[in-house]
Write an enzyme that holds these catalytic residues in place. Structure first.
Site, short mmCIF file in Angstrom:
data_model
loop_
_atom_site.label_atom_id
_atom_site.label_comp_id
_atom_site.label_asym_id
_atom_site.label_seq_id
_atom_site.Cartn_x
_atom_site.Cartn_y
_atom_site.Cartn_z
N HIS A 1 -18.19 6.02 5.09
CA HIS A 1 -17.00 6.87 4.93
C HIS A 1 -15.73 6.23 5.45
CE1 HIS A 1 -14.77 10.55 4.55
NE2 HIS A 1 -14.54 10.64 5.85
N PHE B 1 -13.26 21.35 14.13
CA PHE B 1 -13.85 20.15 13.54
C PHE B 1 -14.76 19.52 14.58
CE2 PHE B 1 -12.30 17.44 9.77
CZ PHE B 1 -12.31 18.51 8.90
N ARG C 1 -19.80 12.99 14.07
CA ARG C 1 -20.42 12.58 12.80
C ARG C 1 -21.59 11.62 12.97
NH1 ARG C 1 -14.87 11.93 9.23
NH2 ARG C 1 -14.59 14.18 9.05
N GLY D 1 0.84 -1.20 0.00
CA GLY D 1 0.00 0.00 0.00
C GLY D 1 0.87 1.25 0.00
N ALA D 2 0.45 2.23 -0.81
CA ALA D 2 1.27 3.43 -0.99
C ALA D 2 0.47 4.69 -0.72
CB ALA D 2 1.83 3.45 -2.42
N ALA E 1 -0.36 6.00 4.95
CA ALA E 1 0.23 5.09 5.94
C ALA E 1 1.41 4.32 5.34
CB ALA E 1 -0.83 4.11 6.45
N LEU F 1 -17.71 13.12 -1.17
CA LEU F 1 -17.70 13.80 0.12
C LEU F 1 -17.70 15.32 0.00
CD1 LEU F 1 -17.21 13.29 3.27
CD2 LEU F 1 -14.92 14.08 2.76
N GLU G 1 -5.88 3.04 7.71
CA GLU G 1 -7.29 2.68 7.87
C GLU G 1 -7.53 1.18 7.96
OE1 GLU G 1 -10.08 4.93 5.52
OE2 GLU G 1 -11.71 3.54 6.01
N ARG H 1 -14.94 7.63 14.86
CA ARG H 1 -13.74 8.44 14.63
C ARG H 1 -14.10 9.92 14.58
NH1 ARG H 1 -11.15 10.86 10.14
NH2 ARG H 1 -12.52 9.93 8.59
N GLN I 1 -18.18 4.27 10.04
CA GLN I 1 -18.59 5.68 10.10
C GLN I 1 -19.37 6.07 8.84
OE1 GLN I 1 -15.68 9.25 10.10
NE2 GLN I 1 -16.64 9.14 12.11
N GLU J 1 -16.10 18.02 6.11
CA GLU J 1 -16.52 18.62 7.37
C GLU J 1 -15.94 20.03 7.52
OE1 GLU J 1 -16.60 15.81 10.48
OE2 GLU J 1 -16.04 17.25 12.02
N HIS K 1 -20.61 9.33 7.04
CA HIS K 1 -20.34 10.77 7.06
C HIS K 1 -21.63 11.50 6.71
CE1 HIS K 1 -18.56 14.64 6.26
NE2 HIS K 1 -17.37 14.19 6.64
C1 LIG Z 1 -13.26 11.47 0.67
C2 LIG Z 1 -12.52 11.30 1.95
C3 LIG Z 1 -12.07 12.41 2.66
C4 LIG Z 1 -11.38 12.25 3.86
N1 LIG Z 1 -10.93 13.37 4.53
C5 LIG Z 1 -10.22 13.21 5.68
C6 LIG Z 1 -9.69 14.34 6.38
O1 LIG Z 1 -9.86 15.47 5.98
N2 LIG Z 1 -9.00 14.11 7.50
C7 LIG Z 1 -8.77 12.87 8.01
O2 LIG Z 1 -8.12 12.73 9.04
N3 LIG Z 1 -9.23 11.78 7.34
C8 LIG Z 1 -9.94 11.93 6.20
N4 LIG Z 1 -10.41 10.81 5.54
C9 LIG Z 1 -9.96 9.49 5.96
C10 LIG Z 1 -8.53 9.25 5.47
O3 LIG Z 1 -8.29 10.01 4.32
C11 LIG Z 1 -8.26 7.78 5.14
O4 LIG Z 1 -8.61 7.00 6.25
C12 LIG Z 1 -6.79 7.58 4.85
O5 LIG Z 1 -6.34 8.46 3.85
C13 LIG Z 1 -6.48 6.15 4.44
O6 LIG Z 1 -5.10 6.11 4.18
P1 LIG Z 1 -4.34 4.72 4.02
O7 LIG Z 1 -2.92 5.03 3.77
O8 LIG Z 1 -4.69 3.84 5.14
O9 LIG Z 1 -5.04 4.10 2.72
P2 LIG Z 1 -5.12 4.63 1.20
O10 LIG Z 1 -4.67 6.03 1.04
O11 LIG Z 1 -6.47 4.27 0.71
O12 LIG Z 1 -4.06 3.75 0.48
C14 LIG Z 1 -4.24 2.36 0.33
C15 LIG Z 1 -3.12 1.84 -0.51
O13 LIG Z 1 -3.16 0.44 -0.51
C16 LIG Z 1 -3.00 -0.05 -1.82
N5 LIG Z 1 -3.67 -1.35 -1.89
C17 LIG Z 1 -4.91 -1.68 -1.46
N6 LIG Z 1 -5.16 -2.98 -1.69
C18 LIG Z 1 -4.05 -3.48 -2.27
C19 LIG Z 1 -3.68 -4.77 -2.75
N7 LIG Z 1 -4.50 -5.81 -2.68
N8 LIG Z 1 -2.46 -4.92 -3.31
C20 LIG Z 1 -1.60 -3.88 -3.41
N9 LIG Z 1 -1.90 -2.64 -2.97
C21 LIG Z 1 -3.10 -2.46 -2.40
C22 LIG Z 1 -3.60 1.01 -2.71
O14 LIG Z 1 -3.03 0.94 -4.00
C23 LIG Z 1 -3.18 2.28 -1.97
O15 LIG Z 1 -1.89 2.66 -2.38
C24 LIG Z 1 -11.13 10.97 4.35
C25 LIG Z 1 -11.57 9.85 3.65
C26 LIG Z 1 -12.28 10.01 2.47
C27 LIG Z 1 -12.78 8.79 1.77
#
Ligand SMILES: Cc1cc2nc3c(=O)[nH]c(=O)nc-3n(C[C@H](O)[C@H](O)[C@H](O)COP(=O)(O)OP(=O)(O)OC[C@H]3O[C@@H](n4cnc5c(N)ncnc54)[C@H](O)[C@@H]3O)c2cc1C
Length: 610
Positions: free
Chosen positions: A346, A113, A281, A10-11, A14, A245, A370, A381, A233, A248, A235
């Protein structure tokens, strides 16, 4: 076979943070991602990142707000880690060049917020996630971290000792979307899952089509417990026709919600007499749906979010992106008219069980972001608390996987420490059978110890892909995915009833039966999205079942989990996490007490009003 010290799957925010930390700690680190890093869903985050940066603020207040927001289901050691570490991590982002919005005196701006007692949400316009993702991707490129993008990871290579706590993760198996080859990725020191959300289990969601809960499902089938899956959650401000979305941040800047009668219903109907639109929320989502159910919704579906009184200048300065989203996806000009909004899936509060260092119970396997549940968000959250989670726990997992010793964790994982078995009442029929004789379903479990575990996993995964490509039937993934998504939105939504949850479980299990005959109609080896979506759909089936089963088990009303016949929070019985383990191909339910003891204080559950 590829080989590195640490493999990050995942990129998004996180994964990138974990990879940077692991590389800085001296590990040869690679990222494997089904998307190019900057297409990860973190880029969609709009509103901001919470961090107690100002002199008048304090990480302990942030921790208190987060525990209250979690409805006392968060674990204090994880919450305190988040709140203590997020200021340093936000400053680190700023030093890496993230273009935060600023006040006239040059300080990084902060906005209010929902559920926060201080305006501590830092932001970059309404494109915070986009800025964060690009800033960290630059750092990953600068450090020469190898990125295998457009590689779909479909299985972990985990040994099969009876107790998952004795198992070890040796790497992962991935499908090269460009060539159709299945390959092994050996991890000498650790694998970090950072695969993001699972919103595609629902049909009205803010999540991208790629958010299919792959990491959660793979870890679950490899023996890692999944935690608090019932807490989803919803939203309160998503566009009705697409689920896109509306941040907020709009309410943080002063946006107001009105019903069809032009009432500011959060106050006028007493849902949140103190905080109104900035209540948590879950509270605002329930209020909106109640308005609709009681006949005060607009077109029996939504309410209006109005920001016109903020003035064009402020909107264009701080919320310009929102104008584009409302115009492009709903045909509404937010400068001239209110925007229609309704609740949509959400965020998943639950996920892969980890301790406060990002470790799972399986040796060498970590999770962050996440997909993980260090138990920071508990039952609900707070907005702006996910992005700091990515960078705080991403960093922690990266350093740990690279060999840094953090000492003993306070949060247990696996069936160590205190836990109790659980059951759903009334009992439900046994769940999925992960039959080794059924090649469509027999994916992702642990591989027999004693042989070369990674090679064994690659072999099994090649067989599964071959089987899916060669099966001749009329069942495609789209129909199965659609029916699961609709079932979840109908029965496992903001308001949950026992009969509905039972119906959902039946539908999901019927869909699973159909899946055992699923076929991929596109025979090509390159960019075969039909195949990828088919494998993702398998994951969605496991995720949907886990959410529903956990939801049935928890017969109380806490945070985002509302039960029709159980309208109180039952602290005597339910100050505990719901865990599901995949035992012999079917889910086993058990519980672990919530940790409310922090470093310097105990968080006594109080009534949660806003
Ligand atoms: C529209 C929206 C707005 C938001 N706004 C906010 C905000 O303002 N503030 C806040 O705190 N939170 C916010 N959130 C929540 C927050 O953005 C997310 O929880 C967070 O960005 C998730 O990050 P992540 O790195 O865990 O996953 P992601 O950014 O989703 O990255 C997942 C990665 O995993 C990879 N992946 C997945 N499955 C596989 C697989 N099988 N094989 C290889 N790669 C895979 C994908 O390619 C991707 O690179 C928002 C969420 C949404 C949906």
């Amino acid at each position: 076979m590829k080989e590195h010290d640490v493999i990050v799957i995942g990129a998004g925010g996180a994964g990138l943070r974990a990879a940077i930390a692991a590389q800085e700690a001296g590990a040869d680190t690679a990222i494997v991602s089904k998307l190019h890093p900057v297409r990860s869903h973190t880029g969609a985050a709009e509103g901001g990142i919470n961090a107690a940066l100002r002199d008048a603020d304090d990480w302990e207040d942030h921790a208190y707000d987060t525990m209250k927001g979690s409805d006392y289901l968060g674990d204090a050691p994880a919450i305190e880690t988040l709140c203590k570490e997020s200021p340093e991590e936000v400053i680190q982002l700023e030093h890496w060049g993230m273009a935060f919005s600023r006040d006239d005196d040059g300080q990084v701006s902060q906005r209010p917020f929902g559920g926060l007692s201080f305006p501590r949400t830092t932001y970059a316009g309404a494109e915070t996630g986009h800025q964060l993702l690009h800033t960290m991707y630059e750092q990953a490129v600068k450090r020469g971290i190898q990125v295998y993008d457009e590689w779909y990871v479909n299985r972990l290579a985990v040994s099969d000792e009876p107790d998952p706590a004795d198992r070890t993760c040796h790497g992962a198996v991935a499908y090269d979307i460009k060539s159709g080859e299945v390959e092994g990725f050996k991890a000498r020191d650790g694998v970090i899952l950072a695969t993001g959300g699972l919103g595609q289990a629902f049909d009205h969601t803010t999540n991208a089509v790629a958010n299919t809960g792959d990491g959660v499902a793979m870890a679950y089938r490899a023996g890692v417990p999944i935690e608090d899956m019932e807490f989803i959650q919803f939203h309160p401000t998503t566009l009705p026709s697409t689920g896109v979305l509306i941040s907020e941040g709009v309410r943080g800047e002063g946006g107001i919600l009105y019903n069809d009668e032009g009432e500011r219903f959060l106050y006028e109907h007493g849902y949140a007499n103190n905080d109104g639109e900035l209540a948590s929320r879950d509270v605002v989502s329930r209020a909106e749906l109640t308005e609709v159910q009681e006949g005060r919704g607009i077109e029996d579906e939504y309410v209006n979010l109005d920001m016109r009184h903020l003035g064009d200048e402020r909107i264009l300065d701080r919320l310009e992106n929102i104008l584009h989203l409302a115009e492009d996806f709903e045909g509404v000009d937010g400068l001239e008219e209110p925007m229609p909004v309704k609740p949509g899936q959400h965020y998943a509060m639950g996920g892969i069980e980890t301790n406060e260092f990002g470790e799972t119970c399986v040796n060498g396997l970590y999770a962050a972001g996440e997909c993980a549940c260090a138990s920071v968000h508990g039952a609900n959250r707070l907005g702006g608390n996910a992005l700091p989670e990515l960078i705080v726990f991403g960093k922690m997992a990266g350093r740990h996987a690279a060999g840094e010793d953090f000492g003993e964790a306070q949060i247990d994982t696996g069936r160590r420490g205190e836990w109790e078995p659980g059951e759903v009442s009334p009992p439900v029929s046994p769940g999925a059978i992960d039959s080794p004789d059924d090649p469509a379903l027999a994916d992702g479990g642990a591989v027999a110890a004693g042989k070369d575990i990674l090679r064994g996993a690659v072999k099994e995964e090649r067989q599964r892909v071959k089987h899916l490509l060669e099966t001749d039937s009329a069942v495609g993934h789209a129909e199965i995915r659609d029916s699961v998504q609709q079932t979840m939105t109908e029965f496992v939504n903001v308001f949950r009833e026992e009969d509905g949850l039972h119906s959902a479980l039946e539908e999901i299990r019927a869909a699973r039966e159909r899946y055992s005959n699923v076929t991929v109609s596109d025979p090509s080896r390159t960019f075969n999205t039909d195949l990828i979506h088919t494998i993702e759909t398998r994951n969605l089936l496991d995720i949907a079942e886990a959410i529903t089963l956990s939801g049935l088990a928890r017969d109380e009303f806490r945070g985002a989990h509302w039960r029709a016949k159980h309208q109180e929070r039952k602290d005597n019985e339910w100050l505990k996490h719901t865990l599901l383990s995949w035992d012999d191909g079917q889910p086993t339910l058990w519980f672990r007490p919530t940790v409310l003891e922090g470093e310097n204080r105990s968080y006594e559950p109080k009534s949660r009003s806003y």
